[in-house]
Design a protein around this motif. Structure first.
Motif, mmCIF file in Angstrom:
data_model
loop_
_atom_site.group_PDB
_atom_site.id
_atom_site.type_symbol
_atom_site.label_atom_id
_atom_site.label_comp_id
_atom_site.label_asym_id
_atom_site.label_seq_id
_atom_site.Cartn_x
_atom_site.Cartn_y
_atom_site.Cartn_z
ATOM 1 N N GLY A 315 29.892 -13.057 57.730
ATOM 2 C CA GLY A 315 30.975 -13.691 58.645
ATOM 3 C C GLY A 315 32.421 -13.061 58.799
ATOM 4 O O GLY A 315 33.006 -13.380 59.771
ATOM 5 N N GLY A 316 32.779 -12.457 57.724
ATOM 6 C CA GLY A 316 34.354 -11.778 57.720
ATOM 7 C C GLY A 316 34.090 -10.724 58.666
ATOM 8 O O GLY A 316 35.149 -10.334 59.324
ATOM 9 N N ILE A 317 33.221 -9.868 58.777
ATOM 10 C CA ILE A 317 32.991 -8.866 59.948
ATOM 11 C C ILE A 317 33.359 -9.545 61.225
ATOM 12 O O ILE A 317 33.958 -8.801 61.953
ATOM 13 C CB ILE A 317 31.702 -8.057 59.732
ATOM 14 N N TYR A 318 32.296 -10.561 61.510
ATOM 15 C CA TYR A 318 32.507 -11.090 62.849
ATOM 16 C C TYR A 318 33.949 -11.742 63.000
ATOM 17 O O TYR A 318 34.374 -11.502 64.358
ATOM 18 C CB TYR A 318 31.548 -12.284 62.923
ATOM 19 N N ILE A 319 34.675 -12.437 62.205
ATOM 20 C CA ILE A 319 35.635 -12.955 62.159
ATOM 21 C C ILE A 319 37.066 -11.843 62.596
ATOM 22 O O ILE A 319 37.626 -12.048 63.544
ATOM 23 C CB ILE A 319 36.186 -13.693 61.168
ATOM 24 N N MET A 320 36.902 -10.751 61.748
ATOM 25 C CA MET A 320 37.922 -9.885 62.005
ATOM 26 C C MET A 320 37.839 -9.031 63.355
ATOM 27 O O MET A 320 38.713 -8.552 63.671
ATOM 28 C CB MET A 320 38.108 -8.823 60.881
ATOM 29 N N GLU A 321 36.719 -9.003 63.913
ATOM 30 C CA GLU A 321 36.483 -8.348 65.142
ATOM 31 C C GLU A 321 37.015 -9.284 66.219
ATOM 32 O O GLU A 321 37.358 -8.854 67.321
ATOM 33 C CB GLU A 321 35.092 -7.728 65.239
ATOM 34 N N HIS A 322 36.652 -10.832 66.206
ATOM 35 C CA HIS A 322 36.705 -11.475 67.413
ATOM 36 C C HIS A 322 38.066 -12.336 67.266
ATOM 37 O O HIS A 322 38.573 -12.724 68.341
ATOM 38 C CB HIS A 322 35.674 -12.285 67.456
ATOM 39 N N TYR A 323 38.693 -12.261 65.851
ATOM 40 C CA TYR A 323 40.000 -13.366 66.159
ATOM 41 C C TYR A 323 41.250 -12.381 65.354
ATOM 42 O O TYR A 323 42.252 -13.029 65.173
ATOM 43 C CB TYR A 323 39.757 -14.430 65.245
ATOM 44 N N GLY A 324 40.976 -11.159 65.548
ATOM 45 C CA GLY A 324 42.168 -10.207 65.108
ATOM 46 C C GLY A 324 42.411 -10.383 63.528
ATOM 47 O O GLY A 324 41.563 -10.684 62.862
ATOM 48 N N ARG A 325 43.666 -9.685 63.262
ATOM 49 C CA ARG A 325 43.881 -9.633 61.675
ATOM 50 C C ARG A 325 44.563 -10.767 61.216
ATOM 51 O O ARG A 325 44.425 -11.383 59.945
ATOM 52 C CB ARG A 325 44.467 -8.216 61.309
ATOM 53 N N ARG A 326 45.521 -11.062 61.968
ATOM 54 C CA ARG A 326 46.966 -11.962 61.540
ATOM 55 C C ARG A 326 46.210 -13.313 61.274
ATOM 56 O O ARG A 326 46.464 -14.183 60.100
ATOM 57 C CB ARG A 326 48.072 -11.725 62.324
#
Length: 520
Positions: A315-326
């Motif tokens: 899930g972290g891979i998806y979140i970091m790609e679609h919702y940025g870093r900050r």
């Protein structure tokens, strides 16, 4: 595989310390201790256990600092080969230990040198080689395979605990040799970092590297706008850094100009906070908490925690790609801090050993904490270490940041037993404060680097009109937004593919116009 080596070596030691043969050989035992009675008649002092476990972190600290000059001198790929050889040497030293615990500890130290150097080189190579559109996902796989390595180490240790004699722990350590063999062999089939090649005046090889990443031959890449655009952008950035800074060294990481010092401190701070989130507190000492609700098998405990950590990292891979870093880091810091407050308050209010409801609440809060950590701070920091720094000092700044991670890893591993003895579950309040502080630091100091090339990230940090809290709306000159940047790149790629299908070749007007746009 670099992340897998990291995770496997981290995850194996907690179970090895409990294996009867290992206790009998290296622990402090009574005179009549036997293999069958070793679990009760043998033990490790805090100092001895701390050195066996903690020397890996000391080695990784030194290895992380060594990783920069090796990667700059030999290239990212050959640096990994050298570092894998060091890992293998460390495993051999550990396996060949018989009755001297210091030899096993030194083997852990040597392995740590290789693991630490890889922890600096691998995310940097991923970030420098990957196209901007998938850089976040690709770099996040480093953290994914850290969790996978920990999980596999737990399973193998669970499977070998019934072995008689030294094979119970030697098998676990010996299997670890396979992972650096796979990495050192496979990395030679991959392209070298195009940024390293440009920096060492090899533009043709850099173009070939970019072409391979985009699924093209070198001939196709010479006439395609996207590889040429990427190469030109890298060349401009490298030439600017050369003209501005001259010779580079470790002190260049601490010069205030171009926000280099700013980013060095930011990287080191984020890596420190990743350790201070408290994740390792649960991985190292979770078995004590789980015992409060009737789970007595520490191996089962670690498998449960390892499974949650591994599965949630997807899930972290998806979140970091679609919702940025900050945004994920800010929300993750608040989420983790909240569940740690629940955990600490419950453990302080009542004794979980006697109150099963409190024990269940603490286990649930621990799992919810790990869920948030695996989806945000665990993969996010490794992504940022690969994409925050300028090309000229990236290797050294990545090494300093990773060294910060390992310093705090060692300090927490060594001092946590003493702190827990003094304040018990109130330790969770300390970690909660660190998580909330991390969210604040990200909001005020971290720039949003998703969907940008590494060269554009450098431009963003040096744009005086851009602030961290407005950085998600920043786009390179000539583009209205980051969506516009991505859309124009897709349009150019589609036009080039259409030309190729028509057979117009390298001398067509369309391709020439593409080159003119790139130059403009």
């Amino acid at each position: 595989m670099g992340g897998f080596i990291f995770g496997y070596d981290t995850g194996q030691i907690s179970n090895i310390l409990l294996m009867p043969d290992f206790l009998l050989r290296f622990g402090a035992c009574s005179s009549d201790a036997t293999l069958s009675s070793a679990s009760g008649d043998c033990s490790f002092t805090n100092v001895r256990a701390g050195l066996i476990v903690g020397l890996l972190s000391i080695g990784t600290l030194a290895g992380a600092l060594m990783g920069a000059p090796i990667a700059d001198w030999a290239g990212r790929r050959y640096a990994m080969v050298i570092e894998c050889a060091v890992c293998i040497l460390g495993f051999i030293i550990q396996i060949s230990s018989t009755h001297v615990w210091q030899q096993f500890a030194v083997g852990r130290l040597v392995t740590g040198l290789g693991v630490g150097a890889l922890s600096a080189a691998v995310p940097m190579y991923q970030a420098e080689t990957a196209p901007a559109q998938i850089r976040g996902s690709l770099t996040a796989t480093y953290q994914l395979f850290i969790t996978f390595g920990i999980f596999i180490a737990y399973l193998i240790s669970f499977g070998t605990r019934g072995f008689d004699g030294p094979s119970s722990w030697q098998t676990v350590v010996g299997i670890g040799i396979a992972w650096p063999v796979i990495l050192s062999t496979g990395i030679m089939l991959m392209p070298e970092s195009p940024r390293w090649l440009v920096f060492h005046d090899k533009p043709e090889k850099a173009l070939h590297s970019i072409a391979r990443v985009h699924g093209m031959t070198l001939t196709e890449a010479r006439d395609h706008p996207l590889p040429n655009k990427a190469l030109a952008e890298i060349q401009r950035s490298v030439e600017f850094e050369r003209s501005y800074t001259g010779a580079t060294g470790w002190m260049d990481c601490f010069r205030p100009s171009n926000k280099v010092l700013y980013r060095t401190i930011l990287g080191m701070t984020l890596q420190a906070i990743q350790q201070l989130t408290g994740a390792n507190y649960f991985f190292y000492y979770g078995s004590t908490i789980f015992e409060s609700v009737g789970i007595q098998d520490s191996d089962v405990t670690e498998i449960i925690l390892g499974t949650v950590n591994f599965v949630c990292t997807f899930g972290g891979i998806y979140i970091m790609e679609h919702y940025g870093r900050r945004l994920p880091l800010i929300i993750g810091g608040v989420w983790q801090g909240a569940w740690l407050i629940v955990f600490a308050a419950a453990g302080t209010a009542k004794n979980p050993d006697t109150d099963k409801g409190i024990g269940s609440l603490m286990i649930a809060s621990a799992c919810m904490f790990i869920l948030g950590y695996a989806m945000t701070w665990a993969p996010g920091i490794w992504i940022l270490i690969g994409e925050t720094f300028p090309t000229r000092t990236r290797a050294k700044q990545a090494s300093l940041s990773t060294a910060s991670n390992w310093i705090w890893n060692f300090l927490l591993a060594f001092f946590t037993p003493f702190i827990v003895k003094a304040i018990d579950f109130r330790y969770g309040f300390v970690f909660a404060a660190c998580n909330l502080a991390g969210a604040v630091i990200v909001y005020f100091f971290l720039y949003e680097s998703s969907d940008l090339s590494l060269e554009s990230v450098d431009l963003m940090y040096n744009d005086p009109t851009c602030k961290p809290w407005t950085s998600s709306r920043w786009a390179p000159p000539g583009y209205a937004s980051r969506n516009d940047l991505a859309e124009q790149d897709r349009t150019k790629a589609n036009l080039a593919m259409a030309d190729e299908k028509k057979g117009t070749g390298s001398g067509t007007t369309s391709h020439d116009e593409g080159h003119l746009k790139v130059e403009a």
